[in-house]
Design an enzyme around this catalytic site. Structure first.
Site, PDB file in Angstrom:
ATOM      1  N   HIS A 203      38.509 -50.090 -65.227  1.00  0.00           N
ATOM      2  CA  HIS A 203      37.621 -51.199 -64.938  1.00  0.00           C
ATOM      3  C   HIS A 203      36.551 -51.667 -66.208  1.00  0.00           C
ATOM      4  CE1 HIS A 203      35.921 -53.417 -61.713  1.00  0.00           C
ATOM      5  NE2 HIS A 203      34.590 -53.080 -62.203  1.00  0.00           N
TER       6      HIS A 203
ATOM      7  N   ARG B 267      36.844 -58.739 -57.236  1.00  0.00           N
ATOM      8  CA  ARG B 267      35.773 -58.151 -57.142  1.00  0.00           C
ATOM      9  C   ARG B 267      34.803 -58.142 -56.017  1.00  0.00           C
ATOM     10  NH1 ARG B 267      32.401 -61.183 -62.175  1.00  0.00           N
ATOM     11  NH2 ARG B 267      31.023 -59.759 -61.411  1.00  0.00           N
TER      12      ARG B 267
ATOM     13  N   TYR C 153      22.349 -37.476 -66.031  1.00  0.00           N
ATOM     14  CA  TYR C 153      21.730 -36.370 -65.549  1.00  0.00           C
ATOM     15  C   TYR C 153      22.315 -35.963 -64.171  1.00  0.00           C
ATOM     16  CZ  TYR C 153      17.806 -37.410 -68.597  1.00  0.00           C
ATOM     17  OH  TYR C 153      17.214 -37.753 -69.931  1.00  0.00           O
TER      18      TYR C 153
END
Length: 872
Positions: A89, A43, A133
């Site tokens: 993921h 990570r 968006y």
């Protein structure tokens, strides 16, 4: 009622057989280690090979698989996040979108890997718009990270649910770890790698390819330092050098600004990396309102799409320099803590610049080798097919007849392989030994491919494929050829994507609140016997012809006398040596600047002198940067020693011992030497001795030293000078009564240490004893100061060049009872070309020359041996 419970409990039976005893501390330790390694490797830390963390790698690979490349249309960010999360993921859409957004921010990434469309946040700390968006696609440079990934260049592993395969690392056609940097916090460790300029990093990588023995310093000739996407300035280079050499460092980053004094404003054009502009303006306003910063009347943010522009309007009468330095001290500088930590073979390691590039090169060599093997196998397969087609064309009639008379496609293939024999009218047709692949291809050929033009094209293609095979075999068989391919591809990427450096370097001027307020200029520092000290700009003392009275240099209180004068720069660090053998460290700007007629201030607050302690020599720290340098010290009794400069690194505020002194002895002079040069020791009674400095072995600070010159009677050492024949032409001697002379170096023949030496100058009643001896060259100026505070500056060329054993000419016209206290030399770097000699000089300078020549007894025929042979 029935029950499944056993009639009796048997230890080790049933479910109990699966239970094992464990110490809770061991279990907790192992579980924590497993968790820590999962965070570290899975990570938080980037891989040294492609510079990516798993989430970055998975986003780019998901876009690659979905065809969202730089040539495609933009895709909704929510779609990219969904595919990444669903296939590779499974850690939540928020983490994925935050990473995607950052890769699209041109103020976060030096070379953005995602081409975003929409609101992806701002330098003011505004968050990106919701993923529904915004739209995104890969940038063209990101595709270079995935180039050739389909050619077996990297290893793959199963995704989290074993449905798909994902790459363990990307091929990475450029060193992305350094180019875009990385940051992350793991368990017990963190990484913070700054971004760099692509062209510089590639040049350093090419340098390492061509010279595997290149040092970090060699690579730093190309990689000047971090290159932040927001520009700004790096303060000094030492921290950058340390970070590259050790993997850790603290780099000061300063905003880029302009000070418009006439308009009364300061304009900020670039901010330090990762600085929040809106929060910065808010903090400045808070400090102005709290009275911590004075002189600001308004702050305006005029930033737009073209860049940052923050205008700070100043109050009338405010000093712009003061306001600027208050802003620098509190707001316009930040520290970037470099921690070059990355995963190497799955293990976290702190890497130097060379190690980082070396690991990348090792990865790239493996990628190019595997790609070449893949392409070679494909080329050999194609060549094999083309060989079959060419053979079929050569025997086209028999091949066509064989296929036409076969009962099925499979029979035709078998016949072409020579496994069956096809007969026509009882006569067997010729057999062939085509391979299975060749037979399959021939059976699938169209009739149009039997034309003569098609045959010529096949022959041309076969030649091209053979050339490709030969080239690939050369690459795989020759390491230098493989490196040449890597180098060529790196340079192609540099030509395509490299741009100019955005981050510049500015000088590290130390403490902003003090040093930056002091202009950098050359100054004269005057110290009196009663420990009064001050500095004055050198420019206040115009050069005069020799023989002048000079001007007032300081106002002394009754009974006080000048002890020393020296020339330095306001930003220099000084090593001040005293007659007691102590050494103190002092910054020149800490000495108060005062007028010529001022007395100065007590040095008690600057240097903690003992009673009777006076400065006898000052060494500029800029002169001791040589690694193998020495501080060479001489005492009044003729002892000399050399001590390595390294022993003067940590000087206490109360000073440290520079040399051991016998009772009644004092430190007379100190010179910086670097071995291999000659030294000249001069005495008060006009004797001198020249010898090789290597005759004096290096000693510790507490050592007394060895004899440099054998003194007679009550003679004492006046000083020592180091000879550098590239820069020095003469030895300059000045006496207490203001007389002096230049003498060519070759008039002082080298001798052995501890001899009586030769006569340097006559010390009769007119001249008085010698007070200074220096080596000088063309362009040097001499600063002479008297006990009563008069000071004169004159070019050394104005002082006559005569032989040894002469009286010299007047250098400074002293009043009755006054004597020369101290002498220093201004090098040509401190003299300006536009300086003109003062017209107000002693009107009788020529008469003084004639008088000196009349009184002089001549050169005594260069009586080199008039004082007897040197004694060892």
């Amino acid at each position: 009622m029935s029950s499944d419970a056993p009639d009796s409990f048997e230890p080790g039976a049933g479910i109990a057989a699966e239970i094992r005893n464990a110490r809770i501390e061991d279990e907790m330790e192992q579980s924590y280690i497993d968790y820590a390694m999962s965070v570290i490797a899975g990570r938080a830390l980037p891989d040294v090979r492609d510079g990516l963390k798993p989430v970055h790698r998975r986003i780019l690979y998901a876009m690659h698989q979905a065809g969202v490349t730089s040539n495609s249309s933009h895709r909704k960010s929510s779609s990219i996040v969904g595919e990444t999360m669903g296939d590779y993921h499974p850690h939540g859409d928020s983490a994925i979108y935050d990473t995607l957004a950052r890769m699209a921010q041109d103020f976060s990434m030096r070379y953005p890997l995602v081409d975003g469309q929409g609101n992806f946040g701002s330098v003011d700390g505004d968050p990106p718009a919701a993923m529904r968006y915004t739209e995104a696609r890969m940038s063209s440079i990101a595709e270079e990270l995935l180039a050739d990934i389909d050619k077996d260049t990297v290893d793959f592993q199963s995704n989290y649910d074993d449905r798909k395969q994902e790459p363990t690392v990307l091929p990475s056609s450029f060193p992305n770890l350094l180019v875009n940097g990385s940051s992350g916090i793991a368990v017990g460790m963190s990484t913070n790698i700054p971004p760099h300029n692509l062209g510089e990093v590639i040049d350093a990588t090419v340098e390492l390819i061509e010279d595997p023995d290149a040092t970090v310093a060699d690579l730093m000739e190309h990689v000047k330092g971090p290159d932040f996407p927001t520009g700004a300035n790096i303060v000094g280079r030492n921290a950058v050098h340390k970070a590259y050499k050790t993997g850790r460092g603290r780099v000061r980053v300063r905003a880029d600004y302009t000070v418009e004094e006439e308009e009364g404003r300061i304009i900020i054009n670039e901010l330090p990396y990762q600085e929040n502009k809106a929060r910065l303006i808010e903090r400045i306003a808070d400090d102005v309102n709290a009275g911590k910063i004075e002189g600001i009347r308004d702050i305006r943010d005029e930033s737009d799409r073209d860049g940052i522009r923050v205008v700070i309007e100043l109050k009338r009468g405010a000093i712009a320099e003061v306001v600027k330095n208050q802003l620098l001290d509190n707001h316009l500088e930040s520290t970037f803590g470099v921690i070059n930590l990355a995963l190497v073979d799955g293990q976290p390691r702190v890497l130097t610049l060379k190690e980082t590039l070396q690991h990348y090169l090792d990865h790239r060599r493996d990628v190019v080798r595997r790609r070449s093997e893949y392409e070679l196998a494909e080329a050999e397969d194609r060549a094999h097919i083309l060989e079959g087609r060419l053979k079929a064309l050569d025997n086209i009639d028999d091949v066509v007849e064989t296929i036409r008379n076969s009962e099925s496609r499979d029979d035709a293939k078998a016949a072409l392989r020579g496994e069956v024999v096809v007969e026509v009218d009882g006569e067997p047709l010729p057999t062939f030994d085509f391979s299975e692949d060749q037979a399959n291809h021939i059976v699938s050929m169209q009739l149009g491919s039997l034309t003569s033009m098609e045959a010529a094209e096949i022959e041309d293609e076969y030649e091209d494929v053979q050339a490709t095979i030969e080239r690939l075999e050369t690459i795989l068989g020759d390491a230098e050829e493989l490196d040449a391919v890597i180098e060529s591809e790196l340079l192609d990427i540099k030509d395509e994507y490299a741009d100019d450096r955005r981050t510049s370097f500015v000088a590290n001027t130390g403490e902003v609140t003090r040093a930056d307020l002091i202009p950098e200029e050359d100054v004269v520092v005057v110290v009196s016997e009663d420990d009064y000290i001050k500095r004055m700009p050198v420019s206040r003392f115009r050069a005069q012809h020799r023989g002048g009275k000079g001007i007032i240099g300081t106002d002394l209180k009754e009974g006080d006398r000048v002890s020393s004068v020296f020339v330095t720069n306001t930003h220099d660090d000084l090593l001040c040596f005293t007659n007691h053998g102590q050494v103190y460290q002092l910054k020149a700007y800490q000495v108060p600047e005062m007028s010529r007629t001022a007395r100065g201030k007590s040095a008690v607050n600057l240097l903690d002198f003992d009673d009777g302690e006076e400065i006898t020599a000052v060494v500029n720290c800029d002169d001791i940067e040589e690694v193998d340098g020495y501080l060479t010290m001489v005492t009044r009794s003729g002892y000399i020693k050399r001590t390595n400069i390294d022993e003067f690194q940590n000087i206490l505020s109360t000073g440290i011992i520079a040399t051991k002194l016998d009772d009644g002895d004092e430190l007379a002079d100190v010179e910086v030497t670097h071995g291999g040069h000659d030294l000249v020791i001069g005495t008060e009674q006009g004797m001198s001795i020249r010898f090789d400095e290597d005759e004096v072995r290096a000693m510790g600070r507490s050592a007394r030293g060895v004899r440099g010159i054998k003194l007679t009677g009550d003679d004492r050492v006046a000083g020592v000078a180091a000879i550098d024949e590239e820069h020095h032409s003469w030895i300059l001697t000045v006496t207490e009564n203001g007389y002096g002379k230049r003498t060519d170096l070759d008039r002082y023949r080298p001798q052995s240490r501890n001899g009586k030496g030769l006569i340097d100058i006559k010390t009769n009643e007119r001249n008085g004893p010698v007070c200074a001896i220096n080596t000088v060259g063309e362009g040097d100026h001499l600063v002479v100061m008297s006990d009563d505070g008069q000071i004169v500056r004159t070019p050394v060329e104005d002082i006559s060049t005569v032989g040894r054993n002469t009286m010299g000419v007047i250098v400074m016209d002293l009043d009755a009872g006054d004597t020369v206290a101290s002498v220093d030399v201004i090098p040509p770097t401190m003299t300006t070309e536009d300086e003109e000699l003062e017209d107000e000089v002693a009107s009788d300078a020529d008469e003084l020359d004639e008088l000196a020549e009349t009184n002089d007894s001549g050169d005594a025929a260069d009586a080199d041996d008039s004082d007897g042979p040197a004694e060892e």
